[in-house]
Scaffold this active site. Structure first.
Site, PDB file in Angstrom:
ATOM      1  N   ASN A 134     -56.972 -15.857  70.871  1.00 21.04           N
ATOM      2  CA  ASN A 134     -55.717 -16.607  70.861  1.00 21.04           C
ATOM      3  C   ASN A 134     -55.012 -16.580  69.502  1.00 21.04           C
ATOM      4  O   ASN A 134     -53.784 -16.695  69.452  1.00 21.04           O
ATOM      5  CB  ASN A 134     -56.009 -18.056  71.273  1.00 21.04           C
ATOM      6  CG  ASN A 134     -54.872 -18.990  70.935  1.00 21.04           C
ATOM      7  OD1 ASN A 134     -53.878 -19.055  71.667  1.00 21.04           O
ATOM      8  ND2 ASN A 134     -54.971 -19.696  69.812  1.00 21.04           N
ATOM      9  N   TYR A 144     -44.402  -8.029  66.091  1.00 20.21           N
ATOM     10  CA  TYR A 144     -45.090  -8.912  67.050  1.00 20.21           C
ATOM     11  C   TYR A 144     -45.187  -8.249  68.435  1.00 20.21           C
ATOM     12  O   TYR A 144     -46.249  -8.264  69.063  1.00 20.21           O
ATOM     13  CB  TYR A 144     -44.311 -10.227  67.125  1.00 20.21           C
ATOM     14  CG  TYR A 144     -44.922 -11.300  67.982  1.00 20.21           C
ATOM     15  CD1 TYR A 144     -46.009 -12.053  67.531  1.00 20.21           C
ATOM     16  CD2 TYR A 144     -44.390 -11.598  69.233  1.00 20.21           C
ATOM     17  CE1 TYR A 144     -46.552 -13.065  68.320  1.00 20.21           C
ATOM     18  CE2 TYR A 144     -44.926 -12.605  70.024  1.00 20.21           C
ATOM     19  CZ  TYR A 144     -46.003 -13.335  69.563  1.00 20.21           C
ATOM     20  OH  TYR A 144     -46.538 -14.338  70.347  1.00 20.21           O
ATOM     21  N   LYS A 192     -48.550  -7.279  70.528  1.00 15.95           N
ATOM     22  CA  LYS A 192     -48.839  -7.853  71.853  1.00 15.95           C
ATOM     23  C   LYS A 192     -48.911  -6.759  72.931  1.00 15.95           C
ATOM     24  O   LYS A 192     -49.663  -6.891  73.906  1.00 15.95           O
ATOM     25  CB  LYS A 192     -47.800  -8.909  72.209  1.00 15.95           C
ATOM     26  CG  LYS A 192     -47.841 -10.138  71.286  1.00 15.95           C
ATOM     27  CD  LYS A 192     -49.186 -10.846  71.356  1.00 15.95           C
ATOM     28  CE  LYS A 192     -49.236 -12.124  70.550  1.00 15.95           C
ATOM     29  NZ  LYS A 192     -50.517 -12.831  70.650  1.00 15.95           N
TER      30      LYS A 192
HETATM   31  P1  NDP Z   1     -49.555 -21.727  66.648  1.00 21.00           P
HETATM   32  O1  NDP Z   1     -48.824 -21.160  65.491  1.00 21.00           O
HETATM   33  O2  NDP Z   1     -49.279 -23.132  67.059  1.00 21.00           O
HETATM   34  O3  NDP Z   1     -51.127 -21.562  66.443  1.00 21.00           O
HETATM   35  C1  NDP Z   1     -51.671 -20.355  66.031  1.00 21.00           C
HETATM   36  C2  NDP Z   1     -53.138 -20.541  65.754  1.00 21.00           C
HETATM   37  O4  NDP Z   1     -53.675 -19.282  65.301  1.00 21.00           O
HETATM   38  C3  NDP Z   1     -53.398 -21.548  64.649  1.00 21.00           C
HETATM   39  O5  NDP Z   1     -54.539 -22.305  64.975  1.00 21.00           O
HETATM   40  C4  NDP Z   1     -53.672 -20.671  63.443  1.00 21.00           C
HETATM   41  O6  NDP Z   1     -54.507 -21.245  62.472  1.00 21.00           O
HETATM   42  C5  NDP Z   1     -54.399 -19.517  64.095  1.00 21.00           C
HETATM   43  N1  NDP Z   1     -54.421 -18.337  63.231  1.00 21.00           N
HETATM   44  C6  NDP Z   1     -53.361 -17.675  62.708  1.00 21.00           C
HETATM   45  N2  NDP Z   1     -53.789 -16.650  61.967  1.00 21.00           N
HETATM   46  C7  NDP Z   1     -55.141 -16.666  62.013  1.00 21.00           C
HETATM   47  C8  NDP Z   1     -56.151 -15.869  61.444  1.00 21.00           C
HETATM   48  N3  NDP Z   1     -55.851 -14.825  60.657  1.00 21.00           N
HETATM   49  N4  NDP Z   1     -57.452 -16.157  61.712  1.00 21.00           N
HETATM   50  C9  NDP Z   1     -57.781 -17.216  62.501  1.00 21.00           C
HETATM   51  N5  NDP Z   1     -56.849 -18.022  63.064  1.00 21.00           N
HETATM   52  C10 NDP Z   1     -55.557 -17.750  62.815  1.00 21.00           C
HETATM   53  O7  NDP Z   1     -49.249 -20.717  67.834  1.00 21.00           O
HETATM   54  P2  NDP Z   1     -49.296 -20.859  69.426  1.00 21.00           P
HETATM   55  O8  NDP Z   1     -50.297 -21.859  69.819  1.00 21.00           O
HETATM   56  O9  NDP Z   1     -47.923 -20.957  69.905  1.00 21.00           O
HETATM   57  O10 NDP Z   1     -49.809 -19.395  69.799  1.00 21.00           O
HETATM   58  C11 NDP Z   1     -51.125 -19.098  70.218  1.00 21.00           C
HETATM   59  C12 NDP Z   1     -51.130 -17.677  70.759  1.00 21.00           C
HETATM   60  O11 NDP Z   1     -50.208 -17.576  71.842  1.00 21.00           O
HETATM   61  C13 NDP Z   1     -50.693 -16.621  69.744  1.00 21.00           C
HETATM   62  O12 NDP Z   1     -51.439 -15.444  69.916  1.00 21.00           O
HETATM   63  C14 NDP Z   1     -49.246 -16.388  70.111  1.00 21.00           C
HETATM   64  O13 NDP Z   1     -48.820 -15.123  69.697  1.00 21.00           O
HETATM   65  C15 NDP Z   1     -49.312 -16.505  71.613  1.00 21.00           C
HETATM   66  N6  NDP Z   1     -48.053 -16.784  72.249  1.00 21.00           N
HETATM   67  C16 NDP Z   1     -47.336 -17.915  71.962  1.00 21.00           C
HETATM   68  C17 NDP Z   1     -46.130 -18.133  72.579  1.00 21.00           C
HETATM   69  C18 NDP Z   1     -45.296 -19.340  72.305  1.00 21.00           C
HETATM   70  O14 NDP Z   1     -44.165 -19.405  72.815  1.00 21.00           O
HETATM   71  N7  NDP Z   1     -45.765 -20.332  71.570  1.00 21.00           N
HETATM   72  C19 NDP Z   1     -45.585 -17.172  73.554  1.00 21.00           C
HETATM   73  C20 NDP Z   1     -46.416 -16.030  73.777  1.00 21.00           C
HETATM   74  C21 NDP Z   1     -47.599 -15.853  73.145  1.00 21.00           C
HETATM   75  P3  NDP Z   1     -53.924 -21.987  61.134  1.00 21.00           P
HETATM   76  O15 NDP Z   1     -53.853 -23.427  61.513  1.00 21.00           O
HETATM   77  O16 NDP Z   1     -54.931 -21.681  60.102  1.00 21.00           O
HETATM   78  O17 NDP Z   1     -52.586 -21.360  60.841  1.00 21.00           O
END
Ligand code: NDP
Length: 244
Positions: free
Chosen positions: A87, A152, A156
């Site tokens: 995720n 991005y 994906k």
């Molecule tokens: P958020 O930005 O709310 O959360 C992202 C999470 O990923 C955070 O917990 C962050 O941790 C963690 N993260 C980022 N980089 C790393 C890393 N290098 N190693 C470990 N953890 C990491 O995003 P969303 O919850 O919205 O997104 C979750 C997933 O869903 C992603 O893959 C996103 O691309 C995908 N997605 C989201 C959409 C949306 O509309 N929101 C739509 C389509 C896909 P930290 O707190 O340390 O930053």
């Protein structure tokens, strides 16, 4: 014995909701986090309140050695990983004309290489167990593209190719590999958009609203469950009908 799920980037947004939803189903939960903060503490508290086991494992998914270490931490504790949800993800949006090489590389490194790193370290245990579920979080823009997101979208789309190829490689071992492609989901990632932009987006979606983290988590729950035991190599859109 309870099933064990590892969720990367699981202390906020969609990842946190997936962890909570799987905890509600009785899974023991391993949450990978990058940053140690209040989000981690509140996630841990919420999961433990559901009477399942919890372990937080620190690490940057884009660093192979980190993933090697934290997967081992989960295995040392539970002896297995039944479900992995890749995720963790980031955006660095800008038009290609303005995009720096670092903006492209960092997004690919976290979103795509991170998915490889974690999966590569988990798969030997699933192969031995002759069972497992790998669920990768892609995006509708990995299918349709989006101006300002070449990095991005590429990451994906790469996840979709990765998912289908691995599904073919490991199906004979009863390991199912699927992806979900969310549309616009209300989290910190989309909170950066201006309200007017969000309203415009909502209007353009057939179901006339942005999605919620629960909308994604419920499909992940299904893909992790016995109810989906004849589904592999698929991408399920969770987008209110954006792409048809
Ligand atoms: P958020 O930005 O709310 O959360 C992202 C999470 O990923 C955070 O917990 C962050 O941790 C963690 N993260 C980022 N980089 C790393 C890393 N290098 N190693 C470990 N953890 C990491 O995003 P969303 O919850 O919205 O997104 C979750 C997933 O869903 C992603 O893959 C996103 O691309 C995908 N997605 C989201 C959409 C949306 O509309 N929101 C739509 C389509 C896909 P930290 O707190 O340390 O930053």
């Amino acid at each position: 014995m309870s099933k064990v799920a590892l969720i990367t980037g699981g202390t906020r947004g969609i990842g946190k909701q997936i962890a909570i939803t799987l905890a509600n189903e009785g899974y023991d939960i391993a949450v990978n986090y990058r940053t140690e903060n209040d989000d981690l503490k509140s996630t841990e508290k919420e999961i433990k309140s559901k009477n399942v086991d919890f372990i937080g494992v620190q690490g940057d998914v884009s660093v192979f050695e980190d993933t090697e270490r934290f997967v081992k931490e989960v295995i040392d504790k539970y002896g297995k990983i039944d479900v992995v949800v890749n995720n963790a993800g980031i955006t660095r949006d800008t038009l290609l004309m303005r995009m720096k090489k670092e903006d492209f590389e960092s997004v690919i490194n976290v979103n795509l290489t991170g998915t490889f790193n974690v999966t590569k370290n988990v798969i030997p245990y699933m192969m031995k167990a002759h069972s497992g579920r790998i669920i990768n979080i892609s995006s509708v823009v990995g299918i349709a593209g989006n101006a300002g997101q070449t990095n991005y979208s590429a990451s994906k789309a790469g996840i979709i190719g990765f998912t289908k190829s691995l599904a073919k490689e490991v199906a004979s071992r009863n390991i199912l590999v699927n992806a979900v492609a969310p549309g616009f989901i209300e989290t910190a990632m989309t909170d950066v958009l201006k309200d007017e932009v969000k309203e415009e987006i909502a209007k353009s979606i057939p179901l006339k609203r942005m999605g919620k983290a629960e909308d994604v988590a419920n499909v992940v729950k299904f893909l992790a469950s016995d109810d989906s035991s004849y589904i592999t190599g698929q991408v399920i859109n969770i987008d209110g009908g954006m792409l048809m």
